[in-house]
Write an enzyme that holds these catalytic residues in place. Structure first.
Site, PDB file in Angstrom:
ATOM      1  CE  LYS A  22      50.669  30.546 -97.097  1.00 13.81           C
ATOM      2  NZ  LYS A  22      50.904  29.436 -96.176  1.00 13.81           N
ATOM      3  CG  ASN A  23      50.967  32.100 -92.980  1.00 16.25           C
ATOM      4  OD1 ASN A  23      50.533  31.273 -93.785  1.00 16.25           O
ATOM      5  ND2 ASN A  23      52.262  32.294 -92.770  1.00 16.25           N
ATOM      6  NE  ARG A  92      53.168  22.773 -89.687  1.00 22.49           N
ATOM      7  CZ  ARG A  92      53.467  21.916 -88.732  1.00 22.49           C
ATOM      8  NH1 ARG A  92      53.698  20.666 -89.004  1.00 22.49           N
ATOM      9  NH2 ARG A  92      53.529  22.313 -87.471  1.00 22.49           N
ATOM     10  CB  CYS A 116      56.652  23.991 -96.643  1.00 18.75           C
ATOM     11  SG  CYS A 116      56.246  25.175 -97.895  1.00 18.75           S
ATOM     12  NE  ARG A 121      56.217  23.763 -90.944  1.00 17.66           N
ATOM     13  CZ  ARG A 121      55.629  24.659 -91.721  1.00 17.66           C
ATOM     14  NH1 ARG A 121      55.607  24.507 -93.006  1.00 17.66           N
ATOM     15  NH2 ARG A 121      55.052  25.723 -91.196  1.00 17.66           N
ATOM     16  CB  ILE A 123      51.676  18.646 -84.443  1.00 13.59           C
ATOM     17  CG1 ILE A 123      51.574  17.114 -84.463  1.00 13.59           C
ATOM     18  CG2 ILE A 123      51.654  19.206 -85.855  1.00 13.59           C
ATOM     19  CD1 ILE A 123      50.196  16.634 -84.900  1.00 13.59           C
ATOM     20  CG  LEU A 125      55.437  22.806 -78.898  1.00 12.33           C
ATOM     21  CD1 LEU A 125      56.095  24.071 -79.425  1.00 12.33           C
ATOM     22  CD2 LEU A 125      55.785  22.607 -77.424  1.00 12.33           C
ATOM     23  CG  ASP A 305      57.264  32.266 -93.627  1.00 12.32           C
ATOM     24  OD1 ASP A 305      57.875  31.197 -93.500  1.00 12.32           O
ATOM     25  OD2 ASP A 305      56.059  32.403 -93.341  1.00 12.32           O
ATOM     26  NE  ARG A 397      51.368  24.873 -99.768  1.00 13.84           N
ATOM     27  CZ  ARG A 397      52.347  25.010 -98.886  1.00 13.84           C
ATOM     28  NH1 ARG A 397      53.560  24.660 -99.189  1.00 13.84           N
ATOM     29  NH2 ARG A 397      52.106  25.475 -97.685  1.00 13.84           N
TER      30      ARG A 397
HETATM   31  C1  UD1 Z   1      53.726  29.360 -89.153  1.00 16.69           C
HETATM   32  C2  UD1 Z   1      53.536  29.884 -90.552  1.00 16.69           C
HETATM   33  C3  UD1 Z   1      54.795  29.697 -91.377  1.00 16.69           C
HETATM   34  C4  UD1 Z   1      55.999  30.299 -90.650  1.00 16.69           C
HETATM   35  C5  UD1 Z   1      56.086  29.806 -89.214  1.00 16.69           C
HETATM   36  C6  UD1 Z   1      57.159  30.490 -88.405  1.00 16.69           C
HETATM   37  C7  UD1 Z   1      51.164  29.535 -90.901  1.00 16.69           C
HETATM   38  C8  UD1 Z   1      50.111  28.842 -91.672  1.00 16.69           C
HETATM   39  N1  UD1 Z   1      52.429  29.177 -91.160  1.00 16.69           N
HETATM   40  O1  UD1 Z   1      53.977  27.951 -89.282  1.00 16.69           O
HETATM   41  O2  UD1 Z   1      54.612  30.329 -92.637  1.00 16.69           O
HETATM   42  O3  UD1 Z   1      57.181  29.929 -91.328  1.00 16.69           O
HETATM   43  O4  UD1 Z   1      54.825  30.024 -88.551  1.00 16.69           O
HETATM   44  O5  UD1 Z   1      56.971  31.866 -88.418  1.00 16.69           O
HETATM   45  O6  UD1 Z   1      50.889  30.398 -90.109  1.00 16.69           O
HETATM   46  N2  UD1 Z   1      57.431  23.260 -83.456  1.00 16.69           N
HETATM   47  C9  UD1 Z   1      57.585  22.183 -82.599  1.00 16.69           C
HETATM   48  N3  UD1 Z   1      56.444  21.604 -82.119  1.00 16.69           N
HETATM   49  C10 UD1 Z   1      55.190  22.055 -82.443  1.00 16.69           C
HETATM   50  C11 UD1 Z   1      55.067  23.161 -83.312  1.00 16.69           C
HETATM   51  C12 UD1 Z   1      56.222  23.753 -83.790  1.00 16.69           C
HETATM   52  O7  UD1 Z   1      58.678  21.755 -82.287  1.00 16.69           O
HETATM   53  O8  UD1 Z   1      54.196  21.475 -81.979  1.00 16.69           O
HETATM   54  C13 UD1 Z   1      58.657  23.899 -84.021  1.00 16.69           C
HETATM   55  C14 UD1 Z   1      58.708  23.708 -85.538  1.00 16.69           C
HETATM   56  O9  UD1 Z   1      59.260  22.462 -85.893  1.00 16.69           O
HETATM   57  C15 UD1 Z   1      59.560  24.876 -85.962  1.00 16.69           C
HETATM   58  C16 UD1 Z   1      59.181  25.971 -84.949  1.00 16.69           C
HETATM   59  O10 UD1 Z   1      58.578  25.292 -83.839  1.00 16.69           O
HETATM   60  O11 UD1 Z   1      60.920  24.579 -85.812  1.00 16.69           O
HETATM   61  C17 UD1 Z   1      58.250  27.022 -85.505  1.00 16.69           C
HETATM   62  O12 UD1 Z   1      57.035  26.441 -85.879  1.00 16.69           O
HETATM   63  P1  UD1 Z   1      55.650  27.212 -85.771  1.00 16.69           P
HETATM   64  O13 UD1 Z   1      55.836  28.556 -85.172  1.00 16.69           O
HETATM   65  O14 UD1 Z   1      54.671  26.290 -85.131  1.00 16.69           O
HETATM   66  O15 UD1 Z   1      55.268  27.381 -87.291  1.00 16.69           O
HETATM   67  P2  UD1 Z   1      53.912  27.012 -88.003  1.00 16.69           P
HETATM   68  O16 UD1 Z   1      52.759  27.407 -87.152  1.00 16.69           O
HETATM   69  O17 UD1 Z   1      53.998  25.622 -88.501  1.00 16.69           O
END
Ligand code: UD1
Length: 431
Positions: A22-23, A92, A116, A121, A123, A125, A305, A397
């Protein structure tokens, strides 16, 4: 709301093929908007999140249809870069469309994404990365408008190796003028898969899988046929299920190299794991040994995960184990639910202290997010008596017909309506 009813205490046994990731599929479907014409993406899991992504692509003007694990895409009529708010809120991962739509149309409108409930979470970055490539971002309430007449390559250092931010930047930078380097990039296998897909469409990207990714922008992309990697989290879920029920399960179409940290932990606990090519056998005959300390961290460390799932397994181990969560705050919601089933877990800040018990007992519990929900299902399979897992839309999901998959391995699990009527899985009902 539908629920899963599980009669526990039966070891899982048999052979099962692992679904596509999925990811990996979600960002790859998003990246396909960079190309014109017809693309085919194979090994795509039939999941609610994938359906939402296809609905978004359709709402933007493309043709996007999933049949028999293949998505047929026609991007030639794509005309909009405004993602409908109601679809964006459902998932998301719709945020992945930001980079590629910006590259194709020069502007994109998105809304703060849903998904979730496992922490804040943010954005930031993603947005900082796109700004570094020349985008101007306006945020009004939950609406985010991103514009760039031209994207230009840049040197980007991520404060944290975010998976989503790395992917969004890769997709936008693939179409930028000049070279982009992402430092402190995430190294997950899904990022390598995205690189392979983008390169199959004509991009020039190197280094995915390491912490430095180099992207030489190109001006044209072409359609391709691409096959998604196996889902390492679905595979990990079944590995833990096999071990927690003291079963004997063989997984087909799995990549053991993507699961080294979990294999290491399970082996330390006494589980027998043998891999050959893309086949893996998992057997557990005795009560697991405790594992002193597991820390979740970005790949290749132990994945967040699988944190809730390994906790179910360690709940049944002999002794005290500690699991520390460093990726998402608020990812211990399953602990109270596991407590209702007899698990002895104490949470202090971001660490869970798990005192193994000889057995878990069936109870009515609630899935609070995707992986926490899967963990409760596994707990139900290992427990004595009947477990009812509610709020299972979270589980749908990420797992392709979870009850069918587990039934094939001998589990006694049924999906029921709130009134107790037996149901087929939701995607079967859509047709
Ligand atoms: C992806 C996976 C999710 C997995 C996660 C971590 C998908 C669709 N989802 O989620 O299943 O649990 O990686 O392995 O691929 N963060 C910030 N700012 C940002 C982005 C992230 O502070 O702009 C923080 C988040 O709050 C979190 C951490 O970075 O604490 C990890 O997030 P990230 O690696 O971005 O996870 P996702 O891409 O959302």
């Amino acid at each position: 709301m539908e629920k899963l009813v599980i009669e526990g205490g039966k070891p899982l046994s048999g052979t099962i093929r692992i679904q596509g990731a999925k990811n990996a599929a979600l960002p790859i479907l998003a990246a396909s908007v960079l190309s014109d014409g017809n693309l085919i993406i194979e090994n795509v899991p039939d999941l609610l999140d994938i359906q939402v992504m296809l609905d978004i692509l359709t709402s933007l003007g493309s043709r996007a249809v999933l049949t028999g694990q293949k998505v047929h895409l026609d991007m030639s009529r794509l005309h909009s870069s405004h993602i409908p708010e109601e679809l964006m809120k459902q998932m998301r991962s719709s945020i992945f469309l930001m980079g590629p739509l910006l590259a194709r149309f020069g502007s994109v409108t998105v809304y703060q994404p849903g998904g979730c409930a496992i922490g804040e979470r943010k954005i930031n970055l993603h947005l900082q990365g796109l700004e570094a490539l020349g985008a101007v971002i306006e945020e009004t309430g939950s609406t985010i408008v991103c514009r760039a007449e031209k994207l230009t390559g840049a040197d980007i250092v991520l404060d944290f190796p975010s998976v989503g931010a790395t992917e969004n930047i890769m997709m936008a930078a693939a179409a930028a003028v000049g070279r982009t380097t992402i430092h402190n990039a995430a190294r997950e296998p899904e990022i390598q898969d995205l690189q392979h897909f983008l390169n199959a469409m004509g991009a020039r990207i190197y280094g995915a899988g390491t912490d430095t990714i180099t992207i030489d922008g190109v001006s044209r992309f072409h359609p391709c046929v691409y096959r998604i990697i196996p889902d390492r989290i679905a595979a990990g879920t079944l590995m833990v299920a096999a071990a927690a029920t003291r079963g004997n399960v063989t997984l087909e179409q799995v990549n053991p190299q993507h699961l080294t940290s979990l294999i290491h932990v399970l082996k330390r606990a006494g589980v027998q794991i043998i891999s050959s090519g893309d086949i893996m056998n998992i057997q557990c005959h005795n009560r697991p040994r405790r594992v002193e300390r597991i820390v979740t961290s970005p790949y290749p460390a132990f994945p967040t995960d699988l944190q809730s799932l390994i906790m179910v397994f360690l709940s049944l181990a002999d002794g005290l184990s500690i699991v520390k969560e460093t990726v998402f705050e608020g990812r211990f919601k399953h602990v109270d639910e596991l407590g209702r089933m007899g698990a002895d877990i104490r949470v202090d800040m971001n660490a869970a202290y798990i005192k193994g018990v000889p057995r878990l007992y069936g109870a009515t519990v609630e899935a609070t997010d995707l992986r926490a929900g899967a963990a409760l299902v596994i707990a139900g399979l290992a427990a004595h008596g009947t477990t009812v897992v509610e709020q299972i839309h979270h589980i749908d999901r990420g797992y392709e017909q979870i009850e069918k998959m587990l039934t094939r391995l001998g589990a006694r699990i049924r999906r029921k309506s709130p009134e107790g009527e037996e149901l087929s899985s939701p995607l079967d009902r859509i047709g």
